[in-house]
Each structure stands twice: as C-alpha cells, then as structure tokens.
Motif scaffolding. Structure first.
Motif, mmCIF file in Angstrom:
data_model
loop_
_atom_site.group_PDB
_atom_site.id
_atom_site.type_symbol
_atom_site.label_atom_id
_atom_site.label_comp_id
_atom_site.label_asym_id
_atom_site.label_seq_id
_atom_site.Cartn_x
_atom_site.Cartn_y
_atom_site.Cartn_z
ATOM 1 N N GLU A 6 6.339 4.398 -4.792
ATOM 2 C CA GLU A 6 5.128 4.765 -4.591
ATOM 3 C C GLU A 6 4.679 4.579 -5.560
ATOM 4 O O GLU A 6 4.074 3.921 -6.737
ATOM 5 N N GLU A 7 4.143 5.523 -6.710
ATOM 6 C CA GLU A 7 4.667 6.275 -7.849
ATOM 7 C C GLU A 7 5.158 5.308 -9.075
ATOM 8 O O GLU A 7 4.226 4.830 -9.596
ATOM 9 N N ARG A 9 5.510 2.359 -8.864
ATOM 10 C CA ARG A 9 5.275 0.775 -8.906
ATOM 11 C C ARG A 9 3.969 1.043 -9.472
ATOM 12 O O ARG A 9 3.276 0.184 -9.996
ATOM 13 N N LYS A 10 2.825 1.921 -8.901
ATOM 14 C CA LYS A 10 1.498 2.349 -9.695
ATOM 15 C C LYS A 10 1.613 2.675 -11.522
ATOM 16 O O LYS A 10 0.798 2.017 -11.920
ATOM 17 N N ASN A 15 1.129 -4.673 -7.289
ATOM 18 C CA ASN A 15 1.064 -3.804 -6.305
ATOM 19 C C ASN A 15 2.239 -4.395 -5.248
ATOM 20 O O ASN A 15 3.938 -4.945 -6.169
ATOM 21 N N GLN A 16 2.200 -4.087 -3.961
ATOM 22 C CA GLN A 16 3.283 -4.270 -3.163
ATOM 23 C C GLN A 16 3.767 -5.176 -3.483
ATOM 24 O O GLN A 16 4.781 -5.219 -3.038
ATOM 25 N N SER A 31 5.422 -1.510 2.004
ATOM 26 C CA SER A 31 4.927 -1.102 2.286
ATOM 27 C C SER A 31 6.080 0.530 3.330
ATOM 28 O O SER A 31 5.577 1.468 3.164
ATOM 29 N N GLU A 34 7.847 2.994 0.981
ATOM 30 C CA GLU A 34 6.869 3.783 0.764
ATOM 31 C C GLU A 34 6.055 4.805 1.567
ATOM 32 O O GLU A 34 6.180 6.042 1.284
ATOM 33 N N ASN A 35 6.361 4.499 2.703
ATOM 34 C CA ASN A 35 5.685 5.236 3.488
ATOM 35 C C ASN A 35 6.846 6.453 4.181
ATOM 36 O O ASN A 35 6.578 6.966 5.280
#
Length: 70
Positions: A6-7, A9-10, A15-16, A31, A34-35
């Motif tokens: 996630e980090e 990617r941002k 975006n996802q 998703s 990332e989770n």
C-alpha cells in the motif's frame, strides 16, 4: 505475511484498480494483499517486485513462526 504494498502504491500515485490492471489481477486481490488477508503466489510477488523495481524481500516481509524449526 506483512508487506509494504500500500505504501509503495501510494508513493507511485496509483490506485488499487490501476495496479490491478497493470498486474492483470482483480482490485480485490490488491486489497487483500494490502490488508494481509492473502499471500501472493511467487509469480505475482515477482511481478509486483519488478513493477516497483524493488527486491521481493523489500515488499513482502516474512516473519518466522516461533515454533518453526530452523
């Protein structure tokens, strides 16, 4: 398995959905990764590492089980 997906990617400003399209997986897969609900296949982990131009070990952090024998 923990990860920095996630980090990363941002930091890249995507975006996802865009990442999923690039990697040819679903947004739900990104998703879940990332989770921490899903561990990637070796092939997907390598695709992700190549996309971010980082070693797999910098993206996915394997923590050994305390009961695991060495």
């Amino acid at each position: 398995m923990k990860n920095n997906l996630e980090e990363l990617r941002k930091q890249k400003g995507i975006n996802q959905e865009d990442l999923a399209d690039t990697l040819k997986v679903s947004r739900q897969t990104i998703s879940s990764l990332e989770n921490g609900r899903y561990n990637p296949s070796i092939i997907l982990a390598i695709k992700i590492a190549r996309y971010f131009e980082k070693p797999v070990e910098e993206i996915f952090i394997y923590e050994e089980d305390k009961n695991e024998k060495k």
